[in-house]
Design an enzyme around this catalytic site. Structure first.
Site, PDB file in Angstrom:
ATOM      1  N   GLU A   1       0.868  -1.140  -0.059  1.00  0.00           N
ATOM      2  CA  GLU A   1      -0.184   0.091   0.028  1.00  0.00           C
ATOM      3  C   GLU A   1       0.800   1.130   0.026  1.00  0.00           C
ATOM      4  O   GLU A   1       1.805   1.483   0.918  1.00  0.00           O
ATOM      5  CB  GLU A   1      -1.069   0.147   1.262  1.00  0.00           C
ATOM      6  CG  GLU A   1      -2.253  -0.816   1.492  1.00  0.00           C
ATOM      7  CD  GLU A   1      -2.773  -0.592   2.726  1.00  0.00           C
ATOM      8  OE1 GLU A   1      -2.657   0.621   3.331  1.00  0.00           O
ATOM      9  OE2 GLU A   1      -3.354  -1.596   3.103  1.00  0.00           O
TER      10      GLU A   1
ATOM     11  N   GLU B   1     -13.686   4.106   0.033  1.00  0.00           N
ATOM     12  CA  GLU B   1     -14.322   3.488   0.892  1.00  0.00           C
ATOM     13  C   GLU B   1     -15.236   4.296   1.787  1.00  0.00           C
ATOM     14  O   GLU B   1     -14.850   4.617   2.883  1.00  0.00           O
ATOM     15  CB  GLU B   1     -13.505   2.375   1.554  1.00  0.00           C
ATOM     16  CG  GLU B   1     -12.787   1.565   0.464  1.00  0.00           C
ATOM     17  CD  GLU B   1     -11.810   0.374   1.268  1.00  0.00           C
ATOM     18  OE1 GLU B   1     -12.296  -0.767   1.962  1.00  0.00           O
ATOM     19  OE2 GLU B   1     -10.672   0.648   1.307  1.00  0.00           O
TER      20      GLU B   1
ATOM     21  N   LYS C   1     -15.489   3.585   5.837  1.00  0.00           N
ATOM     22  CA  LYS C   1     -14.242   3.242   6.494  1.00  0.00           C
ATOM     23  C   LYS C   1     -14.505   4.492   7.674  1.00  0.00           C
ATOM     24  O   LYS C   1     -14.951   5.615   7.414  1.00  0.00           O
ATOM     25  CB  LYS C   1     -12.944   3.531   5.904  1.00  0.00           C
ATOM     26  CG  LYS C   1     -12.672   2.439   4.867  1.00  0.00           C
ATOM     27  CD  LYS C   1     -11.417   2.615   4.359  1.00  0.00           C
ATOM     28  CE  LYS C   1     -10.391   2.472   5.479  1.00  0.00           C
ATOM     29  NZ  LYS C   1      -8.838   2.112   4.943  1.00  0.00           N
TER      30      LYS C   1
ATOM     31  N   GLU D   1      -9.391   9.146   5.443  1.00  0.00           N
ATOM     32  CA  GLU D   1      -9.648   7.644   5.265  1.00  0.00           C
ATOM     33  C   GLU D   1     -10.488   7.092   4.278  1.00  0.00           C
ATOM     34  O   GLU D   1     -10.405   6.160   3.690  1.00  0.00           O
ATOM     35  CB  GLU D   1      -9.777   7.012   6.592  1.00  0.00           C
ATOM     36  CG  GLU D   1      -8.834   7.171   7.642  1.00  0.00           C
ATOM     37  CD  GLU D   1      -7.686   6.154   7.407  1.00  0.00           C
ATOM     38  OE1 GLU D   1      -7.829   5.067   6.744  1.00  0.00           O
ATOM     39  OE2 GLU D   1      -6.783   6.229   7.584  1.00  0.00           O
TER      40      GLU D   1
END
Length: 476
Positions: free
Chosen positions: A282, A336, A339, A345
């Site tokens: 990542e 996302e 999250k 995030e």
């Protein structure tokens, strides 16, 4: 400081860079020829998280990926619909067993066999599963029981693969956060926390025996948040900066990504595992965040990911691992939206749920998205081959010096502006910086941001070549 002193410093920095990139004139032109084929040589993947309620169908995502230069996808689980949708695409797939699976996989070999029977055998080889990650950032949980069971779980998964005649075809690893490092600055001092070293030695011995990579998640974004100075931002975004010299080796690092990766390399070497490859599981940069978060923006995200991709495609490598691209998965394919945590995030996605680009980093193989999004996104136009990149008028010498050091530190051949070179005269900082900045632009993806240099450069259609000094323009 006198200009003469400035020139002495300039060539001193180039000498340091020679440790990292010693390209002869012949090999440099070979590099230019091969650069356009770098997509097939460099390894660029993307993380496909599913902590969201608005993701497009897997089939639409598969078509999107096929319209890009992304050839590898990492899943955090083993969603059968996604794995099936990627069948016969040639896209490499990483699947994951969760932290919650570890105890069962470790204690019962039959559990590992069942996991392989359910998540690999129904799809392989049509779906090109290449790696299984057992757990995610397990060391960072500081759970002794879980950490102690990680290696037995990986062994059982490996045995199950071997029993299915997939040993050596599908490999087994686990993913770590940068917090496993006790020391990372300077990179040559990289070392793991003493409390993790015994467990890591066992994991690494297993991985060496099975030729699997050490997977880790470096984030220059978090490094910038802990040190939010302008010079740190430039260092993190692969933008022109004065660099940072490793006091242990004398190597000058020009970006945080290379520094972090080489710190991991040093830590592995210190444990005696010089032969284990590193995989970046990542890395990324958010395009928005909460008002109190430092760093998230579309501009910064585009700069980090775009420059990272250009860096990987160049095959320059890092100072300690030159001449090859570190296998890298960018976080993330989509936002996302479920999250938890700060807004950043939920803002790492390269693409939107409607399949449009969040911002353009040059991943599409054409200027069109694979379907008609509800809000079309127009990619930034690329300049034509008749453009040259030169400094703007009135740029301070300190910035020109930073631009010169940065460009020459990216693996281009700065020999022509050294004494005896065709472009050494006039022996001025402005002339040398102009040559290096243009050469960097011409050997990059030639996106507009490759001729930005912190807004100190511009594109021109006027050929700056003179006498025997030829400024390349992509067609010369």
């Amino acid at each position: 400081m006198s200009h003469k002193a400035t020139k002495l410093i300039r060539f001193s920095s180039l000498t340091v860079m020679a440790l990292f990139s010693q390209l002869s004139t012949l090999s440099f032109f070979l590099f230019l020829i091969l650069f356009h084929h770098a997509d097939s040589q460099s390894f660029i993947g993307v993380n496909y998280g599913q902590f969201a309620d608005n993701l497009p169908p897997p089939e639409a995502t598969a078509k999107l990926l096929q319209s890009t230069t992304i050839k590898n996808v990492r899943l955090y689980g083993a969603d059968p619909a996604i794995i099936k949708s990627l069948a016969n695409t040639g896209i490499g797939i990483v699947i994951g067993a969760s932290n919650g699976d570890i105890l069962a996989l470790a204690s019962d070999p039959n559990s590992a066999t069942q996991w392989i029977n359910s998540n690999v055998l129904p799809f392989y080889p049509s779906s090109n599963i290449t790696l299984i990650t057992v757990g995610n950032e397990v060391m960072s949980t500081n759970d002794p029981g879980l950490i102690s069971q990680l290696l037995p779980a990986m062994r059982n998964v490996q045995r199950a693969l071997s029993s299915a005649s997939l040993g050596g075809k599908v490999r087994v690893s686990t993913v770590h956060s940068m917090s496993v490092l006790a020391q990372s600055d300077p990179p040559s001092s990289g070392s793991f926390y003493p409390g993790f070293q015994d467990a890591l030695r066992g994991l690494l011995a297993f991985q060496r025996d099975n030729a699997s990579p050490f997977a880790i998640n470096p984030y220059p974004f978090f490094a910038y948040q802990s040190d939010p100075r302008p010079e740190t931002l430039a260092f993190c975004l692969f933008q022109p900066n004065s660099g940072r010299v490793d006091s242990g080796t004398g190597i000058k690092y020009m970006n945080m990504f290379d520094a972090q990766v080489d710190a991991v390399r040093s830590a592995l070497n210190s444990l005696g595992f010089k032969d284990i490859e590193i995989l970046i599981a990542e890395t990324g940069w958010p395009y928005q965040g909460d008002s109190n978060e430092v760093g998230p923006s579309v501009e910064n995200a585009r700069a980090y990911n775009g420059n990272l991709i250009a860096h990987l495609r160049s095959m320059i490598g890092t100072p300690l691992m030159p001449g090859k691209s570190v296998d890298t998965y960018i976080f993330a394919l989509y936002d996302e939206n479920q999250k938890p945590g700060p807004a950043s995030e939920r803002a790492f996605g390269l693409f939107k749920p409607d399949l449009g680009m969040t911002y353009d980093v040059g991943l599409l193989t054409s200027s069109q998205t694979p379907s008609t999004p509800t809000a079309p996104v127009t990619p930034s136009p690329k300049p034509t081959a008749s453009n040259w990149c030169v400094p703007k008028a009135g740029i301070p010498e300190a910035q020109l010096q930073a631009n010169l050091d940065y460009a020459c530190g990216q693996g281009i051949d700065c020999g022509p502006i050294q004494p005896g070179g065709a472009c050494f005269e006039p022996n001025t900082l402005a002339s040398h910086a102009a040559y290096a900045m243009n050469l960097y632009f011409q050997t990059s993806a030639k996106n507009p941001w490759n001729c930005d240099f912190s807004q100190t450069a511009t594109l021109t259609s006027t050929n700056p070549s003179y006498n025997a000094c030829v400024y390349p323009n992509g067609s010369t």
